[in-house]
Design a protein around this motif. Structure first.
Motif, PDB file in Angstrom:
ATOM      1  N   ALA A  96       5.024   0.481  11.694  1.00 12.30           N
ATOM      2  CA  ALA A  96       5.406   0.301  13.100  1.00 12.30           C
ATOM      3  C   ALA A  96       4.358   0.900  14.024  1.00 12.30           C
ATOM      4  O   ALA A  96       3.946   0.266  15.006  1.00 12.30           O
ATOM      5  CB  ALA A  96       6.770   0.928  13.360  1.00 12.30           C
ATOM      6  N   ALA A  97       3.904   2.109  13.711  1.00 16.30           N
ATOM      7  CA  ALA A  97       2.897   2.766  14.552  1.00 16.30           C
ATOM      8  C   ALA A  97       1.585   1.990  14.532  1.00 16.30           C
ATOM      9  O   ALA A  97       0.961   1.786  15.581  1.00 16.30           O
ATOM     10  CB  ALA A  97       2.669   4.199  14.072  1.00 16.30           C
ATOM     11  N   ASP A  98       1.189   1.523  13.353  1.00 12.74           N
ATOM     12  CA  ASP A  98      -0.073   0.791  13.230  1.00 12.74           C
ATOM     13  C   ASP A  98      -0.043  -0.532  13.998  1.00 12.74           C
ATOM     14  O   ASP A  98      -1.041  -0.936  14.590  1.00 12.74           O
ATOM     15  CB  ASP A  98      -0.391   0.538  11.753  1.00 12.74           C
ATOM     16  CG  ASP A  98      -1.798   0.028  11.541  1.00 12.74           C
ATOM     17  OD1 ASP A  98      -2.748   0.844  11.661  1.00 12.74           O
ATOM     18  OD2 ASP A  98      -1.963  -1.183  11.276  1.00 12.74           O
ATOM     19  N   LEU A  99       1.110  -1.197  13.980  1.00 10.78           N
ATOM     20  CA  LEU A  99       1.240  -2.516  14.622  1.00 10.78           C
ATOM     21  C   LEU A  99       1.833  -2.423  16.023  1.00 10.78           C
ATOM     22  O   LEU A  99       2.073  -3.442  16.666  1.00 10.78           O
ATOM     23  CB  LEU A  99       2.096  -3.444  13.754  1.00 10.78           C
ATOM     24  CG  LEU A  99       1.563  -3.733  12.350  1.00 10.78           C
ATOM     25  CD1 LEU A  99       2.530  -4.613  11.586  1.00 10.78           C
ATOM     26  CD2 LEU A  99       0.181  -4.382  12.422  1.00 10.78           C
ATOM     27  N   THR A 100       2.082  -1.223  16.482  1.00 13.42           N
ATOM     28  CA  THR A 100       2.737  -0.963  17.771  1.00 13.42           C
ATOM     29  C   THR A 100       4.027  -1.777  17.936  1.00 13.42           C
ATOM     30  O   THR A 100       4.231  -2.467  18.928  1.00 13.42           O
ATOM     31  CB  THR A 100       1.790  -1.161  18.980  1.00 13.42           C
ATOM     32  OG1 THR A 100       1.326  -2.505  18.997  1.00 13.42           O
ATOM     33  CG2 THR A 100       0.623  -0.200  18.942  1.00 13.42           C
ATOM     34  N   LEU A 101       4.863  -1.664  16.928  1.00 14.59           N
ATOM     35  CA  LEU A 101       6.178  -2.281  16.925  1.00 14.59           C
ATOM     36  C   LEU A 101       7.208  -1.196  16.641  1.00 14.59           C
ATOM     37  O   LEU A 101       6.850  -0.101  16.197  1.00 14.59           O
ATOM     38  CB  LEU A 101       6.261  -3.367  15.840  1.00 14.59           C
ATOM     39  CG  LEU A 101       5.326  -4.570  15.999  1.00 14.59           C
ATOM     40  CD1 LEU A 101       5.337  -5.409  14.731  1.00 14.59           C
ATOM     41  CD2 LEU A 101       5.734  -5.413  17.194  1.00 14.59           C
ATOM     42  N   SER A 102       8.473  -1.495  16.839  1.00 17.94           N
ATOM     43  CA  SER A 102       9.515  -0.512  16.531  1.00 17.94           C
ATOM     44  C   SER A 102       9.798  -0.529  15.028  1.00 17.94           C
ATOM     45  O   SER A 102       9.554  -1.522  14.336  1.00 17.94           O
ATOM     46  CB  SER A 102      10.793  -0.825  17.305  1.00 17.94           C
ATOM     47  OG  SER A 102      11.440  -1.955  16.745  1.00 17.94           O
ATOM     48  N   GLU A 103      10.354   0.592  14.551  1.00 14.60           N
ATOM     49  CA  GLU A 103      10.730   0.651  13.134  1.00 14.60           C
ATOM     50  C   GLU A 103      11.791  -0.393  12.813  1.00 14.60           C
ATOM     51  O   GLU A 103      11.783  -0.969  11.726  1.00 14.60           O
ATOM     52  CB  GLU A 103      11.242   2.042  12.768  1.00 14.60           C
ATOM     53  CG  GLU A 103      10.141   3.054  12.585  1.00 14.60           C
ATOM     54  CD  GLU A 103      10.657   4.376  12.048  1.00 14.60           C
ATOM     55  OE1 GLU A 103      11.206   4.390  10.922  1.00 14.60           O
ATOM     56  OE2 GLU A 103      10.526   5.377  12.772  1.00 14.60           O
ATOM     57  N   GLN A 104      12.697  -0.638  13.753  1.00 12.55           N
ATOM     58  CA  GLN A 104      13.738  -1.648  13.530  1.00 12.55           C
ATOM     59  C   GLN A 104      13.115  -3.032  13.355  1.00 12.55           C
ATOM     60  O   GLN A 104      13.546  -3.809  12.506  1.00 12.55           O
ATOM     61  CB  GLN A 104      14.757  -1.655  14.677  1.00 12.55           C
ATOM     62  CG  GLN A 104      15.917  -2.615  14.452  1.00 12.55           C
ATOM     63  CD  GLN A 104      16.720  -2.295  13.198  1.00 12.55           C
ATOM     64  OE1 GLN A 104      17.104  -1.156  12.976  1.00 12.55           O
ATOM     65  NE2 GLN A 104      16.962  -3.304  12.376  1.00 12.55           N
ATOM     66  N   ARG A 150       0.827  -1.214   0.000  1.00 13.43           N
ATOM     67  CA  ARG A 150       0.000   0.000   0.000  1.00 13.43           C
ATOM     68  C   ARG A 150       0.862   1.265   0.000  1.00 13.43           C
ATOM     69  O   ARG A 150       0.336   2.366  -0.005  1.00 13.43           O
ATOM     70  CB  ARG A 150      -0.920   0.019   1.221  1.00 13.43           C
ATOM     71  CG  ARG A 150      -2.035  -0.974   1.158  1.00 13.43           C
ATOM     72  CD  ARG A 150      -2.981  -0.817   2.356  1.00 13.43           C
ATOM     73  NE  ARG A 150      -3.513  -2.124   2.669  1.00 13.43           N
ATOM     74  CZ  ARG A 150      -3.318  -2.784   3.807  1.00 13.43           C
ATOM     75  NH1 ARG A 150      -2.647  -2.233   4.790  1.00 13.43           N
ATOM     76  NH2 ARG A 150      -3.820  -3.974   3.971  1.00 13.43           N
ATOM     77  N   GLY A 151       2.182   1.074   0.067  1.00 15.55           N
ATOM     78  CA  GLY A 151       3.085   2.214   0.058  1.00 15.55           C
ATOM     79  C   GLY A 151       3.354   2.805   1.424  1.00 15.55           C
ATOM     80  O   GLY A 151       3.890   3.904   1.531  1.00 15.55           O
ATOM     81  N   TRP A 152       2.996   2.086   2.474  1.00 13.40           N
ATOM     82  CA  TRP A 152       3.211   2.597   3.826  1.00 13.40           C
ATOM     83  C   TRP A 152       4.700   2.589   4.155  1.00 13.40           C
ATOM     84  O   TRP A 152       5.429   1.677   3.806  1.00 13.40           O
ATOM     85  CB  TRP A 152       2.471   1.734   4.834  1.00 13.40           C
ATOM     86  CG  TRP A 152       0.976   1.850   4.815  1.00 13.40           C
ATOM     87  CD1 TRP A 152       0.195   2.313   3.797  1.00 13.40           C
ATOM     88  CD2 TRP A 152       0.085   1.477   5.856  1.00 13.40           C
ATOM     89  NE1 TRP A 152      -1.132   2.242   4.141  1.00 13.40           N
ATOM     90  CE2 TRP A 152      -1.228   1.737   5.416  1.00 13.40           C
ATOM     91  CE3 TRP A 152       0.278   0.939   7.119  1.00 13.40           C
ATOM     92  CZ2 TRP A 152      -2.350   1.483   6.197  1.00 13.40           C
ATOM     93  CZ3 TRP A 152      -0.844   0.676   7.903  1.00 13.40           C
ATOM     94  CH2 TRP A 152      -2.138   0.958   7.447  1.00 13.40           C
ATOM     95  N   SER A 153       5.124   3.596   4.884  1.00 10.18           N
ATOM     96  CA  SER A 153       6.509   3.666   5.356  1.00 10.18           C
ATOM     97  C   SER A 153       6.686   2.710   6.545  1.00 10.18           C
ATOM     98  O   SER A 153       5.709   2.292   7.167  1.00 10.18           O
ATOM     99  CB  SER A 153       6.835   5.087   5.822  1.00 10.18           C
ATOM    100  OG  SER A 153       6.073   5.404   6.978  1.00 10.18           O
TER     101      SER A 153
END
Length: 94
Positions: free
Chosen positions: A53-61, A45-48
């Motif tokens: 990470a914010a949507d899944l409550t996970l870290s970007e790493q 979907r082109g999500w960054s």
């Protein structure tokens, strides 16, 4: 026996199970976990990474690591390849 005599097809449970397994083996998404499939869809979907990470409550790493695992499993080398791959999958399955 009656169904076959009337022209219907009968397959044993073993044959049906084998056909299902072979179908699943042909679908490359079956090698991904449910979470990986979810992340891949978001990438498509082109999500960054930050948004995923914010949507899944996970870290970007964690998202970067998961994305790398997804690419490796599918034989891809980049986010762009993953997006193109997803588009090809959608085109062949619709």
């Amino acid at each position: 026996i009656r169904a076959v005599a009337q022209g219907d097809t009968w397959l044993s449970r073993t044959v049906v199970e084998k056909l299902i397994q072979e179908k699943d083996a042909l679908d490359p998404l079956t090698i991904l976990t449910q979470r990986e499939q979810e992340i891949l869809a978001m990438i498509g979907r082109g999500w960054s990474n930050a948004r995923i990470a914010a949507d899944l409550t996970l870290s970007e790493q964690t998202i970067r690591n998961k994305a790398s695992q997804i690419y490796a499993k599918l034989g891809l080398s980049s986010r762009a390849e993953a997006i193109l791959w997803l588009r090809e999958q959608e085109a062949t399955h619709h």
